[in-house]
Structures are given as C-alpha cells and as structure tokens.
Design an enzyme around this catalytic site. Structure first.
Site, PDB file in Angstrom:
ATOM      1  CB  THR A 122      -1.062  -0.210   0.735  1.00 24.05           C
ATOM      2  OG1 THR A 122      -0.300   0.187   2.338  1.00 24.05           O
ATOM      3  CG2 THR A 122      -1.964  -1.299   1.211  1.00 24.05           C
ATOM      4  CG  ASN A 123       3.521   2.577   2.467  1.00 19.28           C
ATOM      5  OD1 ASN A 123       3.375   3.827   3.437  1.00 19.28           O
ATOM      6  ND2 ASN A 123       3.288   1.021   3.906  1.00 19.28           N
ATOM      7  CG  MET A 137       8.124  -7.439   6.098  1.00 19.77           C
ATOM      8  SD  MET A 137       7.786  -6.039   6.741  1.00 19.77           S
ATOM      9  CE  MET A 137       6.111  -5.378   6.290  1.00 19.77           C
ATOM     10  CB  ILE A 197      17.814  -5.951   9.157  1.00 22.90           C
ATOM     11  CG1 ILE A 197      16.554  -5.311  10.217  1.00 22.90           C
ATOM     12  CG2 ILE A 197      18.448  -5.030   9.265  1.00 22.90           C
ATOM     13  CD1 ILE A 197      16.709  -5.758  11.190  1.00 22.90           C
ATOM     14  CG  LEU A 198      18.893  -4.013   3.182  1.00 19.61           C
ATOM     15  CD1 LEU A 198      18.237  -2.823   2.002  1.00 19.61           C
ATOM     16  CD2 LEU A 198      18.713  -5.489   1.921  1.00 19.61           C
ATOM     17  CG  ASN A 239      12.368   1.864   7.103  1.00 14.44           C
ATOM     18  OD1 ASN A 239      11.467   0.883   6.117  1.00 14.44           O
ATOM     19  ND2 ASN A 239      12.447   1.210   8.349  1.00 14.44           N
ATOM     20  CG  HIS A 280       9.489   1.816  12.435  1.00 14.21           C
ATOM     21  ND1 HIS A 280       9.792   0.143  12.332  1.00 14.21           N
ATOM     22  CD2 HIS A 280       9.152   2.092  13.644  1.00 14.21           C
ATOM     23  CE1 HIS A 280       8.909  -0.899  13.198  1.00 14.21           C
ATOM     24  NE2 HIS A 280       8.795   0.898  15.073  1.00 14.21           N
TER      25      HIS A 280
HETATM   26  C1  GAR Z   1       3.718  -0.233   6.719  1.00 11.41           C
HETATM   27  O1  GAR Z   1       2.672  -0.058   7.771  1.00 11.41           O
HETATM   28  C2  GAR Z   1       4.533  -0.363   7.354  1.00 11.41           C
HETATM   29  O2  GAR Z   1       5.063   1.021   7.756  1.00 11.41           O
HETATM   30  C3  GAR Z   1       5.493  -1.496   7.671  1.00 11.41           C
HETATM   31  O3  GAR Z   1       4.948  -2.636   7.069  1.00 11.41           O
HETATM   32  C4  GAR Z   1       3.804  -2.008   6.433  1.00 11.41           C
HETATM   33  C5  GAR Z   1       3.598  -2.395   4.842  1.00 11.41           C
HETATM   34  O4  GAR Z   1       2.574  -2.352   4.403  1.00 11.41           O
HETATM   35  N1  GAR Z   1       6.775  -1.824   7.796  1.00 11.41           N
HETATM   36  C6  GAR Z   1       7.513  -2.287   8.778  1.00 11.41           C
HETATM   37  O5  GAR Z   1       6.979  -2.552   9.833  1.00 11.41           O
HETATM   38  C7  GAR Z   1       8.980  -2.336   8.835  1.00 11.41           C
HETATM   39  N2  GAR Z   1       9.626  -2.212  10.510  1.00 11.41           N
HETATM   40  P1  GAR Z   1       2.279  -2.071   2.887  1.00 11.41           P
HETATM   41  O6  GAR Z   1       3.262  -3.912   2.509  1.00 11.41           O
HETATM   42  O7  GAR Z   1       1.452  -2.046   2.770  1.00 11.41           O
HETATM   43  O8  GAR Z   1       3.246  -1.648   2.197  1.00 11.41           O
END
Ligand code: GAR
Length: 208
Positions: free
Chosen positions: A13-14, A91, A93-94, A108, A110
């Site tokens: 979604t991001n 998901m 860590i690089l 990133n 968070h």
């Molecule tokens: C989002 O809420 C993002 O902030 C989080 O995972 C979700 C991914 O959603 N990221 C983390 O937790 C990274 N540490 P998306 O695939 O729909 O963008």
C-alpha cells in the site's frame, strides 16, 4: 531525474501511495524505475506491474545469510542505477554492505514514533500490538534514513494519530497508514529528489 528503486515484501500500500503521488506529479525530480520484492507472492508486485514499473524478485528464502542476500540486492541496485532506495514494507534488515554503499540514500517507513517500538523484531502488526500493550495514547509513523542499526538512522518526518480506547492492532495499523504513512512517505521521497534534505551532525533537516 533521480531513479527511485522501491523494495517491498507484502501488500504494497505504501508503494501504491508512491505510484499515485508520482501520477499526480507530486514526486518532483524523481521517478520509480524498479520495484524489488523479497517475496515471490507479494501483492506489491501486482501493483507495480499494473503501473508499468519493471519488477525484480530476489527471494529472501533462497539465501543462506542476511549478508549473502544483501549482496544480491546490492548488485541489483547497482544494475538499476539507483539514486534513492525506498523500503516500503520491506521486511528484511539489510546488511551494511548495502547501507554503507548508499549513505543517506535509503529511506524507510516505520509504523511507530521512533525511538519507541522499533529495532529488530518490530515490524508490521507486532509494532502496533506492542504500542497497545504499553498503553500509549498517541502513535504514528516515522520516515527515516537507513543506517547500520535497525530503525536508528536520521529521522526525516514523523506524524501522529490518537489511540482510541477500543483500538485494535489492525485498526491502529489502518489509521496510521491512512493518516500518516501514505502521506509522509511520498512527501519525504519528493523532498529527497528535490535535494531539500540537509544532513548536519547526523541529523536530517528539511529545507523550508
Ligand atoms: C507498513 O505499515 C509499514 O510501515 C510496515 O509494514 C507495513 C507494510 O505495508 N513496515 C515495517 O514494519 C518495517 N519495519 P505495505 O506493504 O502495505 O506498504
């Protein structure tokens, strides 16, 4: 024009928020040129294909260690001539072979207010569960640069939401995505592409 490479693992979604912002002309000075996924079945790949963006899948499960995985990702980033790398729900860590190759060039998102509920083990819904277990009354999201330590790079933007009494991890995740992540991630990416982020003594400042 800066080449933006977006790394994903899930729903995307991001990534969609970035694609929509680019289509509205809101990513000034940059273009999403490639999407790299750590999972073969990530729905984010479908979103990229629908938008006509080239995709590359580098499955995390095919690599023995984080270092070996990161080396494969680094090779692809170099091949793609990445100017900016965006971790949008990525998901994994690089390893420092990637972070050291792209200082202050990896962003990133968070889903909490760093330095709370962040670092290794805090990702996706786990973050929101931890925030609710603690009993916080506000939470939010942080857009930051990525360095050698998980979720510890310079903060670019943060935004907040109020936590309701009957909040669930799922409802909090949705609230933070809709009100903060999908707005601030494209904004930070545009600021980067417009060269409007300055680093001083390890901190990021947005030029106004
Ligand atoms: C989002 O809420 C993002 O902030 C989080 O995972 C979700 C991914 O959603 N990221 C983390 O937790 C990274 N540490 P998306 O695939 O729909 O963008």
């Amino acid at each position: 024009m800066k080449n933006i490479v977006v790394l994903v693992s899930g729903g995307g979604t991001n990534l969609q928020a970035l694609i929509d912002a680019e289509n509205r002309g809101e990513i000034k000075g940059g273009k999403i040129t490639c999407v790299i996924s750590s999972k073969t079945d990530a729905y984010a790949l479908e979103r990229a294909r629908r938008a006509g963006i080239p995709t590359v899948v580098i499955p995390r499960k095919d690599f023995y260690s984080s270092k070996m995985y990161s080396e494969a990702v680094l090779a692809e980033l170099q091949k793609q001539n990445a100017d900016l790398i965006v971790l949008a729900g990525f998901m994994t860590i690089l390893d420092e072979c990637v972070t050291k190759a792209y200082p202050y060039r990896i962003i990133n998102v968070h889903p909490a207010l760093i330095p709370s509920f962040c670092g290794e083990g805090y990702y996706g819904l786990r973050v929101h569960k931890a925030a609710l277990e603690y009993g916080v009354k506000v939470s939010g999201a942080t857009i930051h640069f990525v360095n050698e330590k998980a979720d510890a790079g310079a903060i670019i933007l943060q935004g907040t939401v109020e936590v309701a009494n009957d909040e669930t991890p799922e409802s909090l995740q949705k609230k933070i995505m809709e009100n903060v992540e999908w707005k601030l991630l494209p904004k930070a990416v545009s600021l980067f592409c417009e060269d409007r982020i300055t680093i001083r003594e390890g901190k990021a400042y947005v030029d106004v």
